[in-house]
Design a protein around this motif. Structure first.
Motif, short mmCIF file in Angstrom:
data_model
loop_
_atom_site.label_atom_id
_atom_site.label_comp_id
_atom_site.label_asym_id
_atom_site.label_seq_id
_atom_site.Cartn_x
_atom_site.Cartn_y
_atom_site.Cartn_z
N THR A 277 0.72 -1.04 -0.12
CA THR A 277 -0.02 -0.18 -0.10
C THR A 277 0.82 1.26 -0.11
O THR A 277 0.68 2.03 -0.71
CB THR A 277 -0.94 0.08 1.34
OG1 THR A 277 -1.82 -1.12 1.20
CG2 THR A 277 -1.82 1.13 1.18
N LEU A 278 1.94 1.21 0.72
CA LEU A 278 2.95 2.45 0.89
C LEU A 278 3.59 2.60 -0.51
O LEU A 278 3.70 3.77 -1.00
CB LEU A 278 3.64 2.23 2.18
CG LEU A 278 4.69 3.31 2.35
CD1 LEU A 278 3.86 4.58 2.72
CD2 LEU A 278 5.50 3.32 3.71
N LYS A 279 3.96 1.33 -1.16
CA LYS A 279 4.57 1.50 -2.43
C LYS A 279 3.77 2.06 -3.46
O LYS A 279 4.20 2.93 -4.40
CB LYS A 279 5.25 0.11 -2.81
CG LYS A 279 6.17 -0.49 -1.98
CD LYS A 279 6.50 -1.98 -2.43
CE LYS A 279 7.73 -2.36 -1.50
NZ LYS A 279 7.79 -3.83 -1.92
N SER A 280 2.71 1.81 -3.37
CA SER A 280 1.62 2.39 -4.25
C SER A 280 1.30 3.93 -3.99
O SER A 280 1.16 4.86 -4.99
CB SER A 280 0.22 1.62 -4.12
OG SER A 280 0.10 0.38 -4.58
N GLU A 281 1.41 4.12 -2.83
CA GLU A 281 1.22 5.73 -2.52
C GLU A 281 2.44 6.31 -2.95
O GLU A 281 2.54 7.54 -3.58
CB GLU A 281 1.10 5.88 -0.84
CG GLU A 281 0.95 7.17 -0.44
CD GLU A 281 0.83 7.19 1.11
OE1 GLU A 281 0.81 8.59 1.45
OE2 GLU A 281 0.76 6.27 1.63
N ILE A 282 3.59 5.88 -2.70
CA ILE A 282 4.98 6.47 -3.23
C ILE A 282 4.88 6.55 -4.83
O ILE A 282 5.18 7.86 -5.47
CB ILE A 282 6.13 5.69 -3.11
CG1 ILE A 282 6.30 5.74 -1.28
CG2 ILE A 282 7.33 6.34 -3.54
CD1 ILE A 282 7.39 4.85 -0.85
N GLU A 283 4.66 5.78 -5.48
CA GLU A 283 4.39 5.74 -6.88
C GLU A 283 3.44 6.96 -7.56
O GLU A 283 3.47 7.66 -8.35
CB GLU A 283 3.94 4.50 -7.55
CG GLU A 283 5.14 3.51 -7.39
CD GLU A 283 4.51 2.07 -7.88
OE1 GLU A 283 3.50 2.04 -8.27
OE2 GLU A 283 5.60 1.00 -8.07
N GLY A 284 2.08 7.04 -6.53
CA GLY A 284 1.30 7.95 -6.93
C GLY A 284 1.77 9.40 -6.49
O GLY A 284 1.49 10.47 -7.46
N ARG A 285 2.70 9.68 -5.57
CA ARG A 285 3.37 10.84 -5.47
C ARG A 285 4.28 11.27 -6.59
O ARG A 285 4.64 12.51 -6.87
CB ARG A 285 4.06 10.67 -4.01
CG ARG A 285 2.95 11.05 -2.71
CD ARG A 285 3.70 10.58 -1.58
NE ARG A 285 4.59 11.67 -1.51
CZ ARG A 285 5.55 11.82 -0.23
NH1 ARG A 285 5.40 11.00 0.74
NH2 ARG A 285 6.38 12.79 0.15
N LYS A 287 4.00 10.24 -9.88
CA LYS A 287 3.65 10.19 -11.04
C LYS A 287 3.59 11.30 -11.98
O LYS A 287 3.97 11.25 -13.08
CB LYS A 287 2.06 9.57 -10.97
CG LYS A 287 1.45 9.50 -12.20
CD LYS A 287 -0.26 9.00 -12.04
CE LYS A 287 -0.66 8.52 -13.46
NZ LYS A 287 -2.35 8.18 -13.12
N GLU A 297 11.29 15.01 -4.86
CA GLU A 297 10.44 14.43 -4.43
C GLU A 297 10.87 13.04 -3.85
O GLU A 297 10.36 12.52 -2.65
CB GLU A 297 8.95 14.41 -5.17
CG GLU A 297 7.92 13.77 -4.40
CD GLU A 297 7.48 14.66 -3.35
OE1 GLU A 297 6.67 13.88 -2.45
OE2 GLU A 297 7.89 15.70 -3.12
N ILE A 301 11.02 11.30 -0.02
CA ILE A 301 10.42 9.94 0.11
C ILE A 301 11.36 8.94 1.03
O ILE A 301 11.00 8.36 1.97
CB ILE A 301 9.51 9.39 -1.07
CG1 ILE A 301 8.38 10.27 -1.46
CG2 ILE A 301 9.26 7.79 -0.67
CD1 ILE A 301 7.90 9.96 -2.86
#
Length: 349
Positions: A277-285, A287, A297, A301
């Protein structure tokens, strides 16, 4: 009466007997007819083969050919002096021509800087009091730079560098040097204004590029060649196309580097000891971020994850320490109510 007398008497009868005898002997050769032809003298012996083949100067004491190999490189002193005299004359002529060319180049540079020279005169005549006190420093500085740069442009473009070139073509070279100098000043002005506005200075081609120099080099062989409006347009189109190609290459290189960087970031995120979940959040930040913004950024992170990892490690160390203390109190019979609650409800055992 002497020699002019018409008498038929012998005029020599009154001469001295010895003189008369001498005259008679001399006259007898003419009365006897032409003298007999004498036998020709014997011919000189033919020179031997060694004497014929010998090639020694008359300065040698042995004209029979001995030591001829020592005289092969001999040159008479008059020939040496004549040759060196000619070389000195040639060097003097070359030096004189060079001095004339240098003087002509300086004169042409002065003509191209006539506006700057006139500005100095106007400054001394009607300039402000402060300008005249400063000896028209600004105008003199502009003139000195103009004269120096014009001289260099003329030399670089080959002014008076082609023997036999007509004055009209030399004048075109002079005008082209003046045009390139003012083009350089315009480029410097645009760069200075861009820096004052805080913008990226424009990228200009070198004023003495191959095309600009070729204008005068080719003119030495083809006197009628000039840069007309069509040639300038074509040249501008070529430069524009070249610039666009360079920009495309830079953009392609930037995209390639960006793709490599994103691939490395993806691998680094996957290797992090965090949840999916945290990995997906990082990729969203990351993007919608690019370039330096994305790099900053991603570094932020990683710093946050490192900080969280450090807090987690410290928390685990504290929990382990608490467990050890609890076990030590239980073995000593000093177990507290909190220790019992932790055993019953927290699973610390």
């Amino acid at each position: 009466m002497g020699w002019f007398s018409s008498s038929s008497d012998d005029p020599s009868k009154n001469l001295d007997p010895q003189l008369k005898e001498f005259l008679d002997q001399e006259l007898s050769h003419f009365r006897a007819g032409p003298p007999a032809v004498a036998n020709p003298p014997p011919k000189a012996p033919e020179p031997t083969q060694q004497t014929t083949q010998s090639n020694v100067p008359r300065e040698s004491l042995y004209q029979d050919g001995r030591y001829a190999h020592l005289w092969k490189t001999y040159q008479p002193i008059n020939e040496v002096e004549a040759r060196f005299s000619t070389e000195r004359e040639q060097m003097s002529e070359i030096s004189s021509t060079l001095k004339d060319q240098v003087g002509a180049v300086k004169k042409a540079a002065m003509e191209n800087c006539s506006i700057e020279d006139q500005a100095i005169n106007e400054c001394y005549k009607s300039g402000t009091w402060m300008d005249r006190m400063m000896m028209c420093r600004k105008e003199n500085k502009a003139f000195n730079r103009c004269w120096t740069m014009q001289t260099q442009f003329l030399k670089a473009l080959g002014y008076l560098g082609v023997a036999g070139r007509d004055p009209e073509m030399e004048e075109k070279v002079q005008m082209h040097a003046d045009r390139l100098y003012h083009q350089m000043l315009e480029q410097e002005r645009l760069i200075k204004e861009a820096k004052a506005r805080g913008e990226q200075p424009p990228d200009f081609d070198n004023v003495l590029s191959g095309d600009n120099v070729a204008v005068t080099k080719d003119a030495a062989n083809t006197k009628a060649r000039e840069l007309n409006a069509e040639a300038q347009r074509q040249h501008a189109a070529i430069l524009k196309k070249k610039f666009e190609e360079q920009q495309q290459e830079k953009e392609a290189e930037r995209k390639r580097i960006e793709a490599q960087r994103r691939e490395a970031e993806k691998k680094e995120i996957e290797s992090m000891p965090i949840s999916a979940t945290l990995k997906s959040e990082i990729e969203g930040r990351l993007k919608d971020r690019h370039g330096l913004d994305r790099d900053l950024e991603f570094r932020a992170i990683k710093a946050e994850i490192a900080q969280r990892q450090e807090i987690a490690n410290n928390s685990l160390a504290l929990i382990e320490k608490s467990k050890a203390n609890m076990l030590a109190r239980r073995e000593a019979g000093q177990q507290t109510m909190g220790d019992r609650v932790k055993r019953w409800w927290g699973g610390w055992d």
